[in-house]
Design a protein around this motif. Structure first.
Motif, PDB file in Angstrom:
ATOM      1  N   UNK A 378      30.412  29.889  58.029  1.00 59.09           N
ATOM      2  CA  UNK A 378      30.749  31.414  57.680  1.00 59.09           C
ATOM      3  C   UNK A 378      32.027  31.909  57.982  1.00 59.09           C
ATOM      4  N   UNK A 379      32.489  31.467  59.173  1.00 58.58           N
ATOM      5  CA  UNK A 379      34.150  31.858  59.236  1.00 58.58           C
ATOM      6  C   UNK A 379      35.069  31.405  58.342  1.00 58.58           C
ATOM      7  N   UNK A 380      34.875  29.923  57.954  1.00 57.46           N
ATOM      8  CA  UNK A 380      35.789  29.361  56.821  1.00 57.46           C
ATOM      9  C   UNK A 380      35.567  30.311  55.703  1.00 57.46           C
ATOM     10  N   UNK A 381      34.355  30.325  55.148  1.00 56.28           N
ATOM     11  CA  UNK A 381      34.292  31.086  53.896  1.00 56.28           C
ATOM     12  C   UNK A 381      34.992  32.326  53.678  1.00 56.28           C
ATOM     13  N   UNK A 382      34.764  33.194  55.036  1.00 55.06           N
ATOM     14  CA  UNK A 382      35.119  34.623  55.188  1.00 55.06           C
ATOM     15  C   UNK A 382      36.683  34.399  54.852  1.00 55.06           C
ATOM     16  N   UNK A 383      37.319  33.488  55.473  1.00 55.79           N
ATOM     17  CA  UNK A 383      38.869  33.528  55.693  1.00 55.79           C
ATOM     18  C   UNK A 383      39.510  32.901  54.645  1.00 55.79           C
ATOM     19  N   UNK A 384      38.849  31.797  54.135  1.00 58.18           N
ATOM     20  CA  UNK A 384      39.616  31.275  52.952  1.00 58.18           C
ATOM     21  C   UNK A 384      39.042  31.248  51.443  1.00 58.18           C
ATOM     22  N   UNK A 385      37.678  31.727  51.481  1.00 58.86           N
ATOM     23  CA  UNK A 385      37.244  31.955  50.060  1.00 58.86           C
ATOM     24  C   UNK A 385      36.565  33.249  49.833  1.00 58.86           C
ATOM     25  N   UNK A 386      36.908  34.158  50.468  1.00 59.49           N
ATOM     26  CA  UNK A 386      36.424  35.461  50.217  1.00 59.49           C
ATOM     27  C   UNK A 386      36.753  36.217  48.942  1.00 59.49           C
ATOM     28  N   UNK A 387      35.854  37.259  48.545  1.00 55.08           N
ATOM     29  CA  UNK A 387      35.970  37.901  47.395  1.00 55.08           C
ATOM     30  C   UNK A 387      37.233  38.662  47.386  1.00 55.08           C
ATOM     31  N   UNK A 388      37.762  39.135  48.405  1.00 59.31           N
ATOM     32  CA  UNK A 388      38.955  39.746  48.376  1.00 59.31           C
ATOM     33  C   UNK A 388      40.242  38.697  48.087  1.00 59.31           C
ATOM     34  N   UNK A 389      40.125  37.475  48.741  1.00 57.49           N
ATOM     35  CA  UNK A 389      41.298  36.584  48.458  1.00 57.49           C
ATOM     36  C   UNK A 389      41.300  36.322  46.921  1.00 57.49           C
ATOM     37  N   UNK A 390      40.127  35.897  46.421  1.00 60.43           N
ATOM     38  CA  UNK A 390      40.178  35.704  44.979  1.00 60.43           C
ATOM     39  C   UNK A 390      40.359  36.786  44.286  1.00 60.43           C
ATOM     40  N   UNK A 391      39.808  38.079  44.361  1.00 62.30           N
ATOM     41  CA  UNK A 391      40.413  39.223  43.664  1.00 62.30           C
ATOM     42  C   UNK A 391      41.906  39.488  43.750  1.00 62.30           C
ATOM     43  N   UNK A 392      42.553  39.478  44.859  1.00 58.92           N
ATOM     44  CA  UNK A 392      43.994  39.918  45.072  1.00 58.92           C
ATOM     45  C   UNK A 392      44.742  38.744  44.068  1.00 58.92           C
ATOM     46  N   UNK A 393      44.503  37.607  44.267  1.00 59.20           N
ATOM     47  CA  UNK A 393      45.159  36.531  43.469  1.00 59.20           C
ATOM     48  C   UNK A 393      44.936  36.531  41.802  1.00 59.20           C
ATOM     49  N   UNK A 394      43.610  36.731  41.516  1.00 58.05           N
ATOM     50  CA  UNK A 394      43.199  37.058  40.207  1.00 58.05           C
ATOM     51  C   UNK A 394      44.056  38.391  39.559  1.00 58.05           C
ATOM     52  N   UNK A 395      44.119  39.521  40.460  1.00 59.72           N
ATOM     53  CA  UNK A 395      44.724  40.502  39.876  1.00 59.72           C
ATOM     54  C   UNK A 395      46.519  40.410  39.761  1.00 59.72           C
ATOM     55  N   UNK A 396      46.917  39.588  40.851  1.00 59.02           N
ATOM     56  CA  UNK A 396      48.363  39.329  40.631  1.00 59.02           C
ATOM     57  C   UNK A 396      48.424  38.466  39.296  1.00 59.02           C
ATOM     58  N   UNK A 397      47.636  37.632  38.820  1.00 62.38           N
ATOM     59  CA  UNK A 397      47.805  36.788  37.819  1.00 62.38           C
ATOM     60  C   UNK A 397      47.843  37.616  36.251  1.00 62.38           C
ATOM     61  N   UNK A 398      46.901  38.602  36.366  1.00 64.40           N
ATOM     62  CA  UNK A 398      46.770  39.308  35.282  1.00 64.40           C
ATOM     63  C   UNK A 398      47.847  40.406  35.120  1.00 64.40           C
ATOM     64  N   UNK A 399      48.311  40.703  36.237  1.00 65.85           N
ATOM     65  CA  UNK A 399      49.402  41.598  36.149  1.00 65.85           C
ATOM     66  C   UNK A 399      50.631  41.246  35.835  1.00 65.85           C
ATOM     67  N   UNK A 400      50.846  40.163  36.185  1.00 63.00           N
ATOM     68  CA  UNK A 400      51.986  39.379  35.722  1.00 63.00           C
ATOM     69  C   UNK A 400      51.976  39.074  34.255  1.00 63.00           C
ATOM     70  N   UNK A 401      50.629  38.886  33.629  1.00 66.70           N
ATOM     71  CA  UNK A 401      50.631  38.796  32.442  1.00 66.70           C
ATOM     72  C   UNK A 401      50.859  40.013  31.426  1.00 66.70           C
ATOM     73  N   UNK A 402      50.349  41.093  32.068  1.00 63.20           N
ATOM     74  CA  UNK A 402      50.552  42.482  31.592  1.00 63.20           C
ATOM     75  C   UNK A 402      51.943  42.844  31.267  1.00 63.20           C
ATOM     76  N   UNK A 403      52.781  42.427  32.665  1.00 62.67           N
ATOM     77  CA  UNK A 403      54.309  42.870  32.808  1.00 62.67           C
ATOM     78  C   UNK A 403      54.903  42.087  31.525  1.00 62.67           C
ATOM     79  N   UNK A 404      54.671  40.829  31.356  1.00 62.93           N
ATOM     80  CA  UNK A 404      55.136  39.952  30.148  1.00 62.93           C
ATOM     81  C   UNK A 404      54.836  40.587  28.963  1.00 62.93           C
TER      82      UNK A 404
END
Length: 409
Positions: A378-404
């Motif tokens: 449970x601790x490992x999932x929350x620290x490394x695979x949380x929805x927030x971590x996923x969301x932040x990485x995805x939004x960064x990728x999408x925003x970089x495509x939008x900037x281009x």
């Protein structure tokens, strides 16, 4: 408000579908306008977010065949995705800034016509999912494999679901000079946090002794998921336990089941027959396509997850079990080697019934081991695979495509 359209072949309830649904939820939470286009979506066989209006869905081309006389599934999937891509470009009026597509890449060059930025998520190379066959099948697959590699390489950004898949991607698509980025799938923990689980005896319509140990397997009814291994491991356990101990052990196999998929129907019958032949009838329950509530309840109230697929591309179910505080017993290959820590959050085993049975025995004999591993997972999932971590990485990728895109416009 930036618009992202998700183009997905069949919006059912598998791991690939959970990934794109979670991606859409992450973007929607950041005020992106999201919309799904798919060739099939059944209210009886989908995630609730695509059914209740949270994520709007448009179905196009469902009238096109899924196969021709039981063959040419890949070709038909290509045609259905081409049709959906043509709809997005010429007829939908959606005008997305970005199209997020996955599984079938043949749509990518068509989407280029619309001037959209294209994000392709490779769960696994499609050509490796095809079963080897005759010379004729090899000739049939050759142009499809070439098209898959060529069109995948035309996406503006390519993501994969694990380091394991990234390695397979490089080994498979040798013509592409592309280094895909890893975006680990996640799970939307809100469903767990906001759901009161049903009693397991209510879900399974049977009573269990208070000291029972319930093992759970969740996978589609497909032969590649190796579900037979869980039954064989149960058979090995039976040899090592007294009659009294054995009466407390139960395995629930809950699988995605679609009557349109011949393999689902056939493999379910095969597994039930195998369980009967091993004398496991009283200790194994099979479920077809559990609802979201049933699945969450099973994960919350089982004692351990059994995860049998070899070389699984990633595997979302182990994360769900870890979040629910359950140890995971999984094959020592593929994605689970990146999520499960052997001896800490569960056990990574060779694909032998004896090895799985040995790990299961450790969970049966020592409740403290189960609880300690469950907490660590449970601790490992929350620290490394949380929805927030996923969301932040995805939004960064999408925003970089939008900037281009903005610079090009």
């Amino acid at each position: 408000m930036p618009k992202v359209v998700f183009l997905h072949p069949d919006l059912g309830i598998g791991g690939a579908e959970r990934l794109v649904v979670d991606a859409a939820l992450a973007l929607k939470a950041k005020e992106f306008d999201v919309h799904f286009v798919t060739s099939h979506h059944s209210p009886q066989h989908c995630f609730v977010e695509t059914r209740d209006g949270t994520l709007p869905v448009t179905v196009v081309g469902d009238w096109l065949p899924r196969n021709l006389f039981g063959h040419f599934h890949a070709l038909c999937a290509y045609i259905r995705m081409i049709y959906a891509a043509v709809y997005i470009v010429f007829f939908s009026g959606l005008k997305p800034d970005i199209v997020f597509c996955d599984q079938v890449s043949i749509c990518v060059p068509i989407l280029h016509i619309g001037g959209f930025k294209i994000l392709f998520y490779c769960h696994f190379p499609d050509q490796l999912l095809s079963q080897p066959g005759s010379v004729m099948k090899s000739l049939y697959r050759a142009p499809l494999n070439w098209l898959e590699e060529t069109t995948t390489g035309q996406a503006h950004q390519i993501l994969v679901n694990s380091k394991f898949t990234a390695g397979v991607f490089r080994d498979t698509f040798k013509r592409l000079q592309v280094q895909p980025d890893v975006l680990y799938p996640t799970m939307n923990s809100n469903a767990f946090d906001n759901t009161t689980p049903l009693p397991i005896n209510q879900i399974l319509a049977m009573e269990f002794p208070e000291d029972s140990v319930i093992f759970l397997s969740i996978n589609r009814y497909e032969r590649k998921k190796n579900l037979k291994l869980a039954l064989d491991a149960m058979s090995e356990l039976k040899k090592c336990l007294s009659a009294g101990e054995w009466s407390r052990i139960h395995l629930v196999i809950a699988g995605g089941y679609d009557t349109r998929v011949k393999e689902n129907v056939e493999h379910y019958v095969e597994l039930v027959s195998h369980a009967n032949a091993l004398g496991l009838t009283e200790n194994v329950t099979f479920m077809k396509s559990p609802s979201d509530m049933e699945k969450l309840s099973l994960l919350s109230q089982c004692h351990c997850l059994i995860y049998t697929p070899p070389n699984e591309h990633f595997g979302i179910v182990p994360l769900e079990a870890m979040y629910a505080g359950k140890p995971v017993i999984a094959a020592n290959s593929g994605g689970p080697t990146e999520t499960v820590v052997n001896g800490v959050t569960g056990f990574l085993c060779n694909l032998k019934p004896e090895d799985f049975a040995d790990a299961m025995m450790k969970c049966i004999k020592n409740g403290d081991v189960r609880r300690k591993m469950g907490k660590a997972g449970q601790d490992r999932m929350k620290e490394q695979f949380s929805f927030m971590a996923f969301s932040n990485q995805l939004i960064g990728i999408v925003q970089s495509l939008l900037d281009v895109k903005d610079k090009m416009d």
